[in-house]
Design a protein around this motif. Structure first.
Motif, PDB file in Angstrom:
ATOM      1  N   THR A 147       0.814  -1.209   0.000  1.00 19.02           N
ATOM      2  CA  THR A 147       0.000   0.000   0.000  1.00 19.02           C
ATOM      3  C   THR A 147       0.851   1.265   0.000  1.00 19.02           C
ATOM      4  OG1 THR A 147      -0.105   0.347   2.400  1.00 19.02           O
ATOM      5  CG2 THR A 147      -1.643  -1.271   1.449  1.00 19.02           C
ATOM      6  N   SER A 156     -13.393  -0.132   3.896  1.00 20.86           N
ATOM      7  CA  SER A 156     -13.101  -1.056   2.809  1.00 20.86           C
ATOM      8  C   SER A 156     -13.513  -0.478   1.458  1.00 20.86           C
ATOM      9  CB  SER A 156     -13.799  -2.397   3.047  1.00 20.86           C
ATOM     10  OG  SER A 156     -15.207  -2.237   3.120  1.00 20.86           O
ATOM     11  N   GLN A 157     -14.573   0.345   1.445  1.00 21.52           N
ATOM     12  CA  GLN A 157     -15.050   0.919   0.182  1.00 21.52           C
ATOM     13  C   GLN A 157     -14.011   1.842  -0.461  1.00 21.52           C
ATOM     14  OE1 GLN A 157     -16.644   0.872   3.044  1.00 21.52           O
ATOM     15  NE2 GLN A 157     -18.688  -0.018   2.754  1.00 21.52           N
ATOM     16  N   ALA A 159     -10.566   1.493   0.230  1.00 21.62           N
ATOM     17  CA  ALA A 159      -9.229   0.935   0.433  1.00 21.62           C
ATOM     18  C   ALA A 159      -8.531   0.569  -0.869  1.00 21.62           C
ATOM     19  CB  ALA A 159      -9.318  -0.297   1.328  1.00 21.62           C
ATOM     20  N   ALA A 160      -9.282   0.264  -1.915  1.00 23.66           N
ATOM     21  CA  ALA A 160      -8.673  -0.201  -3.165  1.00 23.66           C
ATOM     22  C   ALA A 160      -7.699   0.817  -3.743  1.00 23.66           C
ATOM     23  CB  ALA A 160      -9.756  -0.532  -4.187  1.00 23.66           C
ATOM     24  N   SER A 161      -7.979   2.103  -3.554  1.00 21.27           N
ATOM     25  CA  SER A 161      -7.113   3.143  -4.114  1.00 21.27           C
ATOM     26  C   SER A 161      -5.725   3.151  -3.479  1.00 21.27           C
ATOM     27  CB  SER A 161      -7.766   4.519  -3.936  1.00 21.27           C
ATOM     28  OG  SER A 161      -7.884   4.845  -2.561  1.00 21.27           O
ATOM     29  N   GLY A 214     -11.178  -6.771  -5.339  1.00 19.24           N
ATOM     30  CA  GLY A 214     -10.115  -6.862  -4.345  1.00 19.24           C
ATOM     31  C   GLY A 214      -9.462  -8.219  -4.253  1.00 19.24           C
ATOM     32  N   ASP A 243      -9.385  -5.284   0.173  1.00 13.08           N
ATOM     33  CA  ASP A 243      -9.977  -4.038   0.667  1.00 13.08           C
ATOM     34  C   ASP A 243     -10.385  -4.190   2.131  1.00 13.08           C
ATOM     35  OD1 ASP A 243      -9.697  -3.404  -1.992  1.00 13.08           O
ATOM     36  OD2 ASP A 243     -11.831  -3.486  -2.449  1.00 13.08           O
ATOM     37  N   GLU A 244     -10.987  -5.332   2.441  1.00 15.71           N
ATOM     38  CA  GLU A 244     -11.435  -5.579   3.819  1.00 15.71           C
ATOM     39  C   GLU A 244     -10.257  -5.803   4.760  1.00 15.71           C
ATOM     40  OE1 GLU A 244     -15.713  -7.742   3.088  1.00 15.71           O
ATOM     41  OE2 GLU A 244     -13.911  -8.777   2.391  1.00 15.71           O
TER      42      GLU A 244
END
Length: 332
Positions: A147, A156-157, A159-161, A214, A243-244
């Motif tokens: 990361t 989590s919504q 986190a992908a970025s 994810g 993500d989670e």
């Protein structure tokens, strides 16, 4: 984009950009001397590295040289943070079932996670040096993400970025030391020695449609002494996606750039796809016949971990390691 760290005699190595087919590489120390330095300023550095990557794939880099996985350190030879989850809950359920223990219902909605040692990762082609076979030496084939800076409380919504790179992992475990350590109620330490990571770290876009939700939707292939041991699909039966896992890790603290988060042992309910660690196979044997017959790793055994794209091309290079006995000189 594909990145690697070459052994230049220094602790953190030298950052190189690697071609998509893993055939060539080019030094990029004028842009960022190490991968950690690139992650520290990713927004500024990544576009520059991407331009080099494009030229390299177009064979437009006159200073390119043959890429040698043997010359690689782990992409991050050391990291500020190494956190390993256990996202494949069916694997946890299986291990507990084999010893007659029920699994708490909370495991299905509250991820398991431990903080591992991150000051000295093994090279992907370096030996796994151990003091005794009696420790129950095991491999664990996993996927991991790296990361950028993740603020505390990240959901989590969003986190992908924060996922910038992906790698493969061999999370070496000493199974016969684990029970005694966990019985103390203070977690792993001696039973979780240095891990190793794939020669190459890649940006998620390299996976195309196989990176979604994810998760990496490709088989993770493990060989033991040259024989296929398992090829479970990393995108199947992953209870908690990356993500989670990031959100869980960042609940009470920020995560610094260069934080590595592992998936835990990749495992499928479809047992025909094999396993990603010896412990799982042994547990299946216990459930079936009451006795484990597969031994843990012995000195001289070799383990390889790799992943290919849909066209059969290696994505991350190969973790290939031999288990060796610590010498008296090393032990002292």
């Amino acid at each position: 984009m594909k990145l690697a760290t070459l052994n230049n005699g220094k602790r953190d190595g030298a950052l190189v950009v690697v071609s998509r087919d893993l055939a060539r590489a080019v030094h990029v120390t004028t842009i960022a001397p190490t991968l950690q330095s690139a992650l520290d300023q990713w927004g500024e550095v990544a576009p520059q590295l991407a331009k080099v990557y494009q030229r390299l794939n177009e064979c437009a880099c006159p200073d390119a040289f043959p890429f040698d996985e043997e010359a690689c350190l782990s992409p991050l030879p050391r990291a500020y943070q190494w956190i390993d989850g256990s996202a494949y809950v069916n694997h946890v359920e299986l291990v507990r079932k084999a010893r007659g223990a029920d699994m708490p219902e909370s495991f299905w909605h509250d991820p398991l996670m431990y903080q591992g040692g991150s000051d000295s990762f093994l090279p992907p082609r370096g030996p796994i040096v151990m003091g005794s076979e009696e420790w129950g030496i095991d491999f664990e084939s996993e996927v991991a993400v790296i990361t950028d800076d993740v603020p505390m409380g990240t959901r989590s919504q969003g986190a992908a970025s924060h996922i910038k790179l992906l790698m493969l992992v061999n999370d070496v475990s000493l199974r016969n030391l684990i029970p005694g350590e966990l019985a103390k109620g203070f977690g792993f330490f001696q039973s979780k020695p240095s891990s190793s990571f794939s020669p190459v770290a890649i940006t998620p876009d390299e996976l195309g449609d196989d990176w979604r939700d994810g998760k990496v939707h490709l088989p993770l292939v493990t060989h033991l002494n040259g024989a296929l041991f398992g090829q479970p699909d990393a995108g199947v039966d992953m209870t908690f996606n990356f993500d989670e896992l990031i959100a869980h890790a960042a609940k009470t603290r920020p995560l610094g750039a260069g934080c590595i988060i592992g998936s835990g042992t990749v495992s499928n309910y479809d047992r025909s796809r094999g396993s990603s660690c010896l412990a799982e196979r042994r547990m299946l044997e216990i459930i079936e016949s009451g006795q484990a017959t597969t031994p843990f790793l012995r000195f001289g055994d070799t383990v390889s971990i790799a992943m290919q794209d849909r066209n059969g091309m290696s994505l991350f290079g190969t973790i290939l390691q031999r288990v060796t006995q610590a010498t008296a000189e090393r032990a002292s």
